[in-house]
Design an enzyme around this catalytic site. Structure first.
Site, PDB file in Angstrom:
ATOM      1  N   ARG A   1       9.182  11.248   0.824  1.00  0.00           N
ATOM      2  CA  ARG A   1       8.515  11.909   1.923  1.00  0.00           C
ATOM      3  C   ARG A   1       8.681  13.424   1.788  1.00  0.00           C
ATOM      4  O   ARG A   1       9.734  13.910   1.347  1.00  0.00           O
ATOM      5  CB  ARG A   1       9.168  11.444   3.222  1.00  0.00           C
ATOM      6  CG  ARG A   1       8.555  11.943   4.501  1.00  0.00           C
ATOM      7  CD  ARG A   1       7.225  11.354   4.753  1.00  0.00           C
ATOM      8  NE  ARG A   1       6.798  11.436   6.146  1.00  0.00           N
ATOM      9  CZ  ARG A   1       5.546  11.226   6.519  1.00  0.00           C
ATOM     10  NH1 ARG A   1       4.611  10.937   5.630  1.00  0.00           N
ATOM     11  NH2 ARG A   1       5.209  11.282   7.791  1.00  0.00           N
TER      12      ARG A   1
ATOM     13  N   ASP B   1       2.862  15.377  11.169  1.00  0.00           N
ATOM     14  CA  ASP B   1       3.416  14.106  11.663  1.00  0.00           C
ATOM     15  C   ASP B   1       4.668  14.310  12.519  1.00  0.00           C
ATOM     16  O   ASP B   1       5.208  13.340  13.058  1.00  0.00           O
ATOM     17  CB  ASP B   1       3.763  13.180  10.485  1.00  0.00           C
ATOM     18  CG  ASP B   1       2.543  12.417   9.983  1.00  0.00           C
ATOM     19  OD1 ASP B   1       1.467  12.536  10.596  1.00  0.00           O
ATOM     20  OD2 ASP B   1       2.655  11.712   8.963  1.00  0.00           O
TER      21      ASP B   1
ATOM     22  N   THR C   1       0.391   9.680  -0.049  1.00  0.00           N
ATOM     23  CA  THR C   1      -0.492  10.385   0.871  1.00  0.00           C
ATOM     24  C   THR C   1      -0.409  11.890   0.677  1.00  0.00           C
ATOM     25  O   THR C   1       0.596  12.406   0.156  1.00  0.00           O
ATOM     26  CB  THR C   1      -0.108  10.034   2.334  1.00  0.00           C
ATOM     27  OG1 THR C   1      -1.075  10.593   3.218  1.00  0.00           O
ATOM     28  CG2 THR C   1       1.256  10.593   2.708  1.00  0.00           C
TER      29      THR C   1
ATOM     30  N   SER D   1       6.916   8.655   9.586  1.00  0.00           N
ATOM     31  CA  SER D   1       5.692   8.125   8.977  1.00  0.00           C
ATOM     32  C   SER D   1       5.369   6.754   9.554  1.00  0.00           C
ATOM     33  O   SER D   1       6.208   6.114  10.188  1.00  0.00           O
ATOM     34  CB  SER D   1       5.908   8.015   7.468  1.00  0.00           C
ATOM     35  OG  SER D   1       4.830   7.344   6.857  1.00  0.00           O
ATOM     36  N   SER D   2       4.138   6.316   9.300  1.00  0.00           N
ATOM     37  CA  SER D   2       3.751   4.934   9.629  1.00  0.00           C
ATOM     38  C   SER D   2       3.506   4.109   8.372  1.00  0.00           C
ATOM     39  O   SER D   2       3.060   2.964   8.463  1.00  0.00           O
ATOM     40  CB  SER D   2       2.467   4.927  10.464  1.00  0.00           C
ATOM     41  OG  SER D   2       2.655   5.643  11.645  1.00  0.00           O
TER      42      SER D   2
ATOM     43  N   GLY E   1      -4.128   4.667   6.495  1.00  0.00           N
ATOM     44  CA  GLY E   1      -4.832   4.834   7.762  1.00  0.00           C
ATOM     45  C   GLY E   1      -3.921   5.237   8.893  1.00  0.00           C
ATOM     46  O   GLY E   1      -4.046   4.758  10.014  1.00  0.00           O
ATOM     47  N   GLY E   2      -2.982   6.131   8.587  1.00  0.00           N
ATOM     48  CA  GLY E   2      -2.135   6.701   9.624  1.00  0.00           C
ATOM     49  C   GLY E   2      -1.418   5.617  10.415  1.00  0.00           C
ATOM     50  O   GLY E   2      -0.978   4.610   9.866  1.00  0.00           O
TER      51      GLY E   2
ATOM     52  N   THR F   1      -4.856   8.845   2.637  1.00  0.00           N
ATOM     53  CA  THR F   1      -3.704   8.077   2.125  1.00  0.00           C
ATOM     54  C   THR F   1      -4.252   6.949   1.257  1.00  0.00           C
ATOM     55  O   THR F   1      -5.421   6.580   1.369  1.00  0.00           O
ATOM     56  CB  THR F   1      -2.851   7.476   3.268  1.00  0.00           C
ATOM     57  OG1 THR F   1      -2.448   8.510   4.135  1.00  0.00           O
ATOM     58  CG2 THR F   1      -1.640   6.718   2.783  1.00  0.00           C
TER      59      THR F   1
HETATM   60  O1  DON Z   1       2.855   9.170   7.099  1.00  0.00           O
HETATM   61  C1  DON Z   1       1.964   8.795   7.815  1.00  0.00           C
HETATM   62  O2  DON Z   1       2.048   7.841   8.537  1.00  0.00           O
HETATM   63  C2  DON Z   1       0.644   9.529   7.764  1.00  0.00           C
HETATM   64  N1  DON Z   1       0.838  10.908   7.439  1.00  0.00           N
HETATM   65  C3  DON Z   1      -0.229   8.850   6.785  1.00  0.00           C
HETATM   66  C4  DON Z   1      -1.554   9.528   6.792  1.00  0.00           C
HETATM   67  C5  DON Z   1      -2.648   8.626   6.742  1.00  0.00           C
HETATM   68  O3  DON Z   1      -2.557   7.454   6.477  1.00  0.00           O
HETATM   69  C6  DON Z   1      -3.907   9.252   7.032  1.00  0.00           C
HETATM   70  N2  DON Z   1      -4.192   9.110   8.399  1.00  0.00           N
HETATM   71  N3  DON Z   1      -4.026   9.713   9.358  1.00  0.00           N
END
Ligand code: DON
Length: 596
Positions: free
Chosen positions: A119, A450, A426, A468-469, A489-490, A408
C-alpha cells in the site's frame, strides 16, 4: 411371522434396493438441477476457461498473455503474477502500475499462506489536516494525494520470497510492450476520453495518453517509450533506481515544479521514497461452512469485513432460503451494514492505530452482531464493541465512494503445482492523480484520498497507509484452493468478493456462474441492486421490509471480479473474468520442459 417391510439392504430385496438407488440418483440430480437452475445466467454470461495446468485471470488480454507465458516457461504463480502486474502497467495503465500500490494473498501448494502489503504511504509532512482545505485534490487530481508507490517494492518482495525468476526477467515483457506498443482496448480508449480534461492539466500525461488532445481509438497502438526506459532502468539497477535514485528524483522534481493549477499542493520528498517498505503481514484466516477463508489484513478492510459478514451469515441457512430470495438478500444486506459500521470505525493502518482485528473476525462477535438483525425489518446500525477494542476514535469513513469512473484491477493465478495468488493493484481512480512526472512514463496514484476525516482511525498521518477496500482472498476446501478471487471498484470490491464466496459455498455455483450472478451492495442503507435477474415479488418484499433500492439493471459496472479455482474432485483448474469487464482469462497450454 409378523408382516414387515423387507429390509432393502438384506435378503432377497434386490429390486427394492434398485428402486431406492434410483430414487437417490433422481434426488441428487434434482438437487443439482435446482442449484444450477437458480443461477440465472445473464446476457453476457460466459463459461470458465479450464485446464489441468495453470490459469491466469485478468482484465487485460496483453497482460494475461505475459502471465501465461511465464507459466509455460516454468515460472510459478508468484513469477506469473509479478510479470502480469508489470505488463498491466503498460496495457492497462489507467488502473495499475509502479506509480501505485496494492495487496496480495499467496498460498503455496503446501498450504502455507502469506500476504504482502504494498500500500502507498503518506509523506512525512502529512498531518491529519492536510486534506481539509480545498484544492485540486478535492477532484481526485494533482500532486497532494500522491502516496509513495508500493507496487515495485511489493513485487520485489513477492519474487524474493516465492519466485524463481529475477526482477529483470519479470520486467522484460512489460518493457517490450511499452516500447513496441500495446493494442488499446475499448475500455482504455473510453477512460482516456472520460479523463482527457484531467490529463490535459499535466503535459507529460497528456503527451502519453492523448493524441492531439484526443483519446487513442480502440485497436490503435499505444507506445510508451518513457515507461520502457523506466522499466529497463529498474531491470538493470533494481528497486533502488526507483526508491533511491533517478525515478524518485524525477517525481520529487515534478512535485516542486509540475503544478499548473492553483490549489495543486504537494508534500512528497525524496526521504519518503527512501523510507518506503512493502510488508509481509500475516493473512487473516477464518472458517465458513467447513471451508477456510484466507484474506488480506488491515490496512485493508477487505478481509475483516468479509470475515465478519461470513461469521454473521453462518447463522442462516442461505442455501435453504435460496439465492436472491428476499430472505437471503435481506440477511446479506443486514450483515453488510453491521460489518460496515465496524469497518468504518475501527479499520485503519495497524502500525498507527490499535485495530481490534481478532475481535472483528471472531465467530462469537459475529453471533453477537447477528442477534441485532430483525428478520422482518431493514435497519441501520451503530458500530459494535468487538473484543479488544480500545479505540477511542469517533466513527468516520473515507471520502464517499463518489467516483463513477473508478479503476484498479485484480489478478487471480493458479499454477500447475497448485500455488495460488490473488493480487489487487491500483492507482486509485482511473488514471490516478492524472500526474505523470516528465521522463518517467507512469501515472502517479491519488491513493491518499482514501484517508478519512481528522479524528477518525483512518485520519491521515505521516508515513501512514490509508485504509483500503481491496480484498484479495483464497477459499480453501480441504487442501484445495477452490476460489482465488478479488476485484476492482473501490468500496464495492468487498461485496463482489462476498457474493462470489456465497455463490460458490452456499449455492454450489461453479466460478463462472458465481461471478456472473446478480449482485447487491448496501454499506449504509441504500441497496444498490442488479435487479434485472431478480423476481419482482422479491423486490417488492425487500421494499416492504424497509430497504431502499437503487436499481441498476443487469450488470452494474463494479466491482470487476477475477476468479480462479481448482475442482477438488478432478484437479481441473478454471478461471473466469467478470462479464462486467474486459475478459482476459487464459489457460496454460503446455507444461514447461523444466518446471520449477
Ligand atoms: O484501496 C481502495 O480501496 C481503493 N483506493 C481502490 C480504488 C478502486 O478500486 C477504484 N475505485 N474507487
Amino acid at each position: 411371522m409378523p408382516w414387515c417391510y423387507p429390509n432393502p439392504w438384506t435378503g432377497n430385496t434386490k429390486r427394492v434396493r434398485k428402486v431406492l438407488a434410483l430414487l437417490l440418483v433422481l434426488a441428487l440430480a434434482a438437487l443439482t438441477a435446482a442449484t444450477t437452475a437458480s443461477a440465472r445466467e445473464g446476457s453476457r454470461f460466459h463459461p470458465a476457461v479450464e485446464t489441468r495446468l495453470g490459469i491466469v485471470a485478468t482484465e487485460s488480454p496483453a497482460a494475461a498473455q505475459v502471465g501465461r507465458d511465464v507459466l509455460e516457461r516454468g515460472g510459478n504463480a508468484a513469477d506469473a503474477a509479478a510479470a502480469t502486474v508489470f505488463a498491466l502497467n503498460a496495457a492497462r495503465p489507467q488502473s495499475c502500475g509502479i506509480g501505485g500500490g496494492g495487496f496480495l494473498v499467496y498460498r503455496e501448494a503446501n498450504g502455507r499462506s502469506d500476504s504482502i502489503d504494498f500500500r502507498e504511504t503518506a509523506p512525512a509532512a502529512f498531518t491529519p489536516d492536510t486534506l481539509v482545505p480545498p484544492g485540486l485534490h478535492k477532484t481526485f487530481t494533482g500532486h497532494l494525494t500522491v502516496g509513495v508507490p508500493g507496487t515495485l517494492a511489493g513485487l520485489d518482495l513477492l519474487l524474493h520470497r516465492y519466485g524463481t525468476r529475477s526482477l529483470a526477467q519479470s520486467i522484460a515483457p512489460a518493457a517490450q510492450l511499452a516500447r513496441r506498443g500495446v493494442p488499446v482496448e475499448q475500455s482504455l480508449s473510453d477512460s482516456m476520453a472520460a479523463n482527457a480534461d484531467r490529463l490535459k492539466l499535466f503535459p507529460a500525461a497528456a503527451a502519453q495518453f492523448l493524441q492531439n488532445g484526443e483519446p487513442y481509438p480502440a485497436g490503435s497502438i499505444l507506445r510508451q517509450p518513457d515507461l520502457a526506459r523506466s522499466l529497463e532502468l529498474i531491470a538493470r539497477k533494481g528497486t533502488r533506481a526507483f526508491y533511491g535514485g533517478e525515478i524518485a528524483q524525477r517525481i520529487v522534481d515534478d512535485m516542486h515544479t509540475g503544478a499548473t493549477q492553483p490549489g495543486d499542493d504537494h508534500k512528497l520528498e525524496l526521504g519518503d521514497f527512501k523510507a518506503y517498505r512493502s510488508k509481509s503481514r500475516r493473512p487473516l484466516v477464518g472458517g465458513y461452512r467447513g471451508r477456510t477463508i484466507v484474506s488480506v489484513p488491515p490496512p485493508s478492510s477487505g478481509g475483516t469485513t468479509l470475515l465478519e459478514m461470513l461469521n454473521i451469515l453462518s447463522g442462516y441457512d442461505l442455501r435453504g432460503l435460496g439465492p436472491s430470495s428476499a430472505d437471503e438478500l435481506h440477511f446479506v444486506a443486514e450483515a453488510q451494514k453491521l460489518a460496515w459500521a465496524d469497518r468504518n470505525k475501527y479499520v485503519a493502518d495497524p502500525d498507527f492505530v490499535d485495530v481490534p482485528t481478532a475481535g472483528l473476525i471472531s465467530p462469537r462477535y459475529g453471533a453477537q452482531r447477528r442477534a441485532e438483525i430483525d428478520p422482518a425489518h431493514a435497519q441501520t446500525y451503530e458500530p459494535g464493541t468487538p473484543p479488544q477494542s480500545s479505540s477511542h476514535h469517533k466513527p468516520g469513513g473515507s471520502p464517499a465512494d463518489t467516483n463513477p469512473q473508478a479503476s484498479t484491477t485484480h489478478v487471480s493465478i493458479i499454477d500447475s503445482r497448485g500455488n495460488a495468488i490473488a493480487l489487487t493493484c491500483t492507482i486509485e481512480q482511473e488514471f490516478g492523480s492524472a500526474v505523470v512526472a516528465p521522463g518517467t512514463g507512469f501515472l502517479l496514484n491519488n491513493e491518499l484520498t482514501d484517508f478519512g476525516d481528522p479524528g477518525t482511525a483512518n485520519e491521515p498521518g505521516p508515513g501512514k497507509r490509508p485504509r483500503s477496500s481491496m480484498a484479495p482472498t483464497i477459499v480453501v476446501q480441504g487442501r484445495t484452493p477452490v476460489l482465488v478471487v478479488g476485484g476492482a471498484g473501490g468500496a464495492r470490491i468487498i461485496m463482489g468478493v462476498v457474493d462470489s464466496v456465497l455463490n460458490v459455498i452456499d449455492f454450489g455455483y461453479d466460478i463462472a456462474h458465481a461471478v456472473d450472478a446478480e449482485r447487491t451492495d448496501d454499506p449504509t442503507g441504500t441497496m444498490t441492486i442488479e435487479d434485472a435477474r431478480i423476481d419482482a415479488s422479491v423486490l417488492d418484499e425487500l421494499t416492504a421490509r424497509g430497504h431502499t433500492l437503487a436499481r441498476v439493471g443487469e450488470y452494474d459496472i463494479r466491482p470487476r471480479v477475477q476468479a480462479a479455482g481448482i475442482d477438488p474432485r478432478t484437479g481441473v483448474r478454471s478461471g473466469v473474468s467478470d462479464p462486467r469487464t474486459d475478459q482476459a482469462t487464459l489457460a496454460q497450454r503446455y507444461r514447461a520442459r523444466r518446471s520449477r
